[in-house]
Design a protein around this motif. Structure first.
Motif, PDB file in Angstrom:
ATOM      1  N   VAL A  18     -35.400  32.876   6.650  1.00 12.73           N
ATOM      2  CA  VAL A  18     -34.547  31.690   6.664  1.00 12.73           C
ATOM      3  C   VAL A  18     -35.446  30.456   6.644  1.00 12.73           C
ATOM      4  O   VAL A  18     -36.381  30.334   7.448  1.00 12.73           O
ATOM      5  CB  VAL A  18     -33.625  31.677   7.902  1.00 12.73           C
ATOM      6  N   VAL A  19     -35.167  29.539   5.733  1.00 16.03           N
ATOM      7  CA  VAL A  19     -35.994  28.342   5.579  1.00 16.03           C
ATOM      8  C   VAL A  19     -35.368  27.175   6.343  1.00 16.03           C
ATOM      9  O   VAL A  19     -34.311  27.296   6.943  1.00 16.03           O
ATOM     10  CB  VAL A  19     -36.203  27.987   4.089  1.00 16.03           C
ATOM     11  N   ARG A  20     -36.056  26.047   6.295  1.00 13.49           N
ATOM     12  CA  ARG A  20     -35.758  24.889   7.144  1.00 13.49           C
ATOM     13  C   ARG A  20     -34.331  24.366   7.006  1.00 13.49           C
ATOM     14  O   ARG A  20     -33.772  23.816   7.950  1.00 13.49           O
ATOM     15  CB  ARG A  20     -36.753  23.762   6.837  1.00 13.49           C
ATOM     16  N   ASP A  21     -33.732  24.513   5.815  1.00 16.78           N
ATOM     17  CA  ASP A  21     -32.365  24.002   5.624  1.00 16.78           C
ATOM     18  C   ASP A  21     -31.310  25.080   5.795  1.00 16.78           C
ATOM     19  O   ASP A  21     -30.149  24.887   5.453  1.00 16.78           O
ATOM     20  CB  ASP A  21     -32.216  23.301   4.275  1.00 16.78           C
ATOM     21  N   TYR A  78     -27.582  30.829  -2.740  1.00 19.18           N
ATOM     22  CA  TYR A  78     -27.448  29.662  -3.596  1.00 19.18           C
ATOM     23  C   TYR A  78     -27.456  28.404  -2.731  1.00 19.18           C
ATOM     24  O   TYR A  78     -26.961  28.405  -1.602  1.00 19.18           O
ATOM     25  CB  TYR A  78     -26.144  29.724  -4.391  1.00 19.18           C
ATOM     26  N   ASP A  79     -28.018  27.324  -3.278  1.00 18.42           N
ATOM     27  CA  ASP A  79     -28.097  26.066  -2.542  1.00 18.42           C
ATOM     28  C   ASP A  79     -26.816  25.257  -2.776  1.00 18.42           C
ATOM     29  O   ASP A  79     -26.454  25.003  -3.924  1.00 18.42           O
ATOM     30  CB  ASP A  79     -29.315  25.262  -3.007  1.00 18.42           C
ATOM     31  N   PRO A  80     -26.137  24.834  -1.709  1.00 20.56           N
ATOM     32  CA  PRO A  80     -24.923  24.024  -1.894  1.00 20.56           C
ATOM     33  C   PRO A  80     -25.215  22.625  -2.425  1.00 20.56           C
ATOM     34  O   PRO A  80     -24.297  21.931  -2.870  1.00 20.56           O
ATOM     35  CB  PRO A  80     -24.312  23.969  -0.490  1.00 20.56           C
ATOM     36  N   LEU A  81     -26.497  22.227  -2.394  1.00 19.98           N
ATOM     37  CA  LEU A  81     -26.909  20.920  -2.902  1.00 19.98           C
ATOM     38  C   LEU A  81     -27.846  21.141  -4.091  1.00 19.98           C
ATOM     39  O   LEU A  81     -29.061  21.293  -3.920  1.00 19.98           O
ATOM     40  CB  LEU A  81     -27.615  20.108  -1.811  1.00 19.98           C
ATOM     41  N   ALA A  91     -41.727  24.838  -3.580  1.00 18.20           N
ATOM     42  CA  ALA A  91     -43.055  24.888  -2.967  1.00 18.20           C
ATOM     43  C   ALA A  91     -42.948  24.963  -1.449  1.00 18.20           C
ATOM     44  O   ALA A  91     -43.663  25.730  -0.787  1.00 18.20           O
ATOM     45  CB  ALA A  91     -43.883  23.680  -3.391  1.00 18.20           C
ATOM     46  N   GLY A  92     -42.039  24.176  -0.879  1.00 22.31           N
ATOM     47  CA  GLY A  92     -41.830  24.229   0.560  1.00 22.31           C
ATOM     48  C   GLY A  92     -41.357  25.598   1.014  1.00 22.31           C
ATOM     49  O   GLY A  92     -41.784  26.109   2.060  1.00 22.31           O
ATOM     50  N   ASP A  93     -40.471  26.222   0.223  1.00 25.02           N
ATOM     51  CA  ASP A  93     -39.987  27.558   0.558  1.00 25.02           C
ATOM     52  C   ASP A  93     -41.132  28.573   0.545  1.00 25.02           C
ATOM     53  O   ASP A  93     -41.195  29.465   1.407  1.00 25.02           O
ATOM     54  CB  ASP A  93     -38.915  27.991  -0.437  1.00 25.02           C
ATOM     55  N   VAL A  94     -42.025  28.460  -0.431  1.00 27.22           N
ATOM     56  CA  VAL A  94     -43.161  29.384  -0.534  1.00 27.22           C
ATOM     57  C   VAL A  94     -44.092  29.214   0.671  1.00 27.22           C
ATOM     58  O   VAL A  94     -44.537  30.201   1.276  1.00 27.22           O
ATOM     59  CB  VAL A  94     -43.916  29.159  -1.852  1.00 27.22           C
ATOM     60  N   ILE A  95     -44.382  27.977   1.014  1.00 32.13           N
ATOM     61  CA  ILE A  95     -45.271  27.726   2.154  1.00 32.13           C
ATOM     62  C   ILE A  95     -44.645  28.258   3.440  1.00 32.13           C
ATOM     63  O   ILE A  95     -45.340  28.838   4.295  1.00 32.13           O
ATOM     64  CB  ILE A  95     -45.597  26.224   2.250  1.00 32.13           C
TER      65      ILE A  95
END
Length: 293
Positions: A18-21, A78-81, A91-95
């Motif tokens: 699970v990522v930051r958002d 899927y991203d709602p935004l 890139a943030g998701d990979v890090i």
């Protein structure tokens, strides 16, 4: 939050984190020896982790291989935004994946969009990159290739059979792949698509096309400095000889900017090589051997 427990397959485990958002993202984890950087495989715009199955099985268990589904693709949510469907977000998701797994560095394998994400990481967290394989992508993207991609991305086509899906994909790519038979296109369809309620559809969120309508089809950033950062570590570039995205001229400029870059060309193939072609396999084998991997 920590990565969730695995669901096992014959040669890999399906894992989620699970990522930051708050989105839950999927990756395949192929086992490999510890103590050396894993291969981290990042797919193209409309693709998913299944593209790297053959490559992963070739190098695992010699190396650990991680193949991520970017948000909005494959088994990832899927991203709602849709505005967040961009290389900086990916890139943030990979890090975050590397952070959650406690992996300080990886050997990045980036196809098309995956290569753009790798260059973005070179700009924001270059210490996470041990070495890079760029597959048919560079700091300049040819307008003809971009135009072709825009003719099909985000169009929610449905097919009544896998053969019909294979024929449609061949119509998009076929002129650039001399070696492909119908069986090859069928295999590609089964990597690119999924079955829903008796219909075959592409396995990504059609909203990934939305940012192109506002930001434009190519990054509004000069990627050459990011590429130069990649060149401070071992770097292999693989190009399809018939690619309409990475031209021969751009590949030569890449060699001029980073004289130590290794460049391999796959004949009879457009955008993008599958990395199972003999020329690609030989180049990747030699590159990994040079790393001591």
């Amino acid at each position: 939050m920590n990565a969730e427990g695995p669901v096992s397959s014959a040669s890999y485990e399906d894992r989620y984190y699970v990522v930051r958002d708050g989105l839950k993202l999927h990756y395949r984890d192929y086992p490999g020896a510890g103590g050396r950087p894993p291969l981290l495989c990042l797919h193209g715009l409309t693709r998913n982790s299944r593209d790297f199955a053959e490559l992963a099985e070739r190098y695992s268990p010699r190396l650990r291989v991680l193949a991520l589904d970017f948000r909005g693709r494959g088994e990832s949510q899927y991203d709602p935004l849709p505005v967040r469907y961009n290389p900086l977000t990916y890139a943030g998701d990979v890090i975050e994946l590397l952070d959650q797994l406690g992996i300080p560095q990886a050997v990045f394998v980036g196809t098309s969009l995956g290569g753009l994400v790798t260059m973005t990481i070179a700009a924001v967290a270059p210490q996470r990159i041990a070495a890079t394989i760029l597959n048919d992508v560079g700091p300049d993207l040819d307008a003809s290739g971009i135009g072709r991609i825009l003719t099909y991305v985000g169009k929610d086509r449905r097919f009544s059979s896998w053969d019909e899906a294979a024929d449609a994909i061949a119509a998009n790519y076929g002129a650039a792949f001399d070696r492909y038979t119908h069986d090859d296109w069928l295999k590609m369809a089964k990597r690119n698509c999924r079955e829903v309620d008796g219909e075959i559809c592409f396995d990504y969120d059609m909203a990934i096309a939305e940012p192109f309508k506002t930001a434009g089809p190519t990054p509004n950033v000069d990627l050459w400095p990011f590429f130069a950062v990649l060149g401070q570590k071992p770097l292999l570039v693989i190009r399809g000889a018939k690619s309409d995205l990475l031209t021969a001229a751009t590949a030569e400029k890449m060699r001029a900017v980073v004289p130590d870059v290794k460049l391999a060309v796959v004949p009879g193939v457009g955008h993008a090589p599958e990395l199972g072609e003999p020329e690609a396999v030989a180049a990747i084998d030699a590159f990994l051997d040079s790393l001591g991997a």
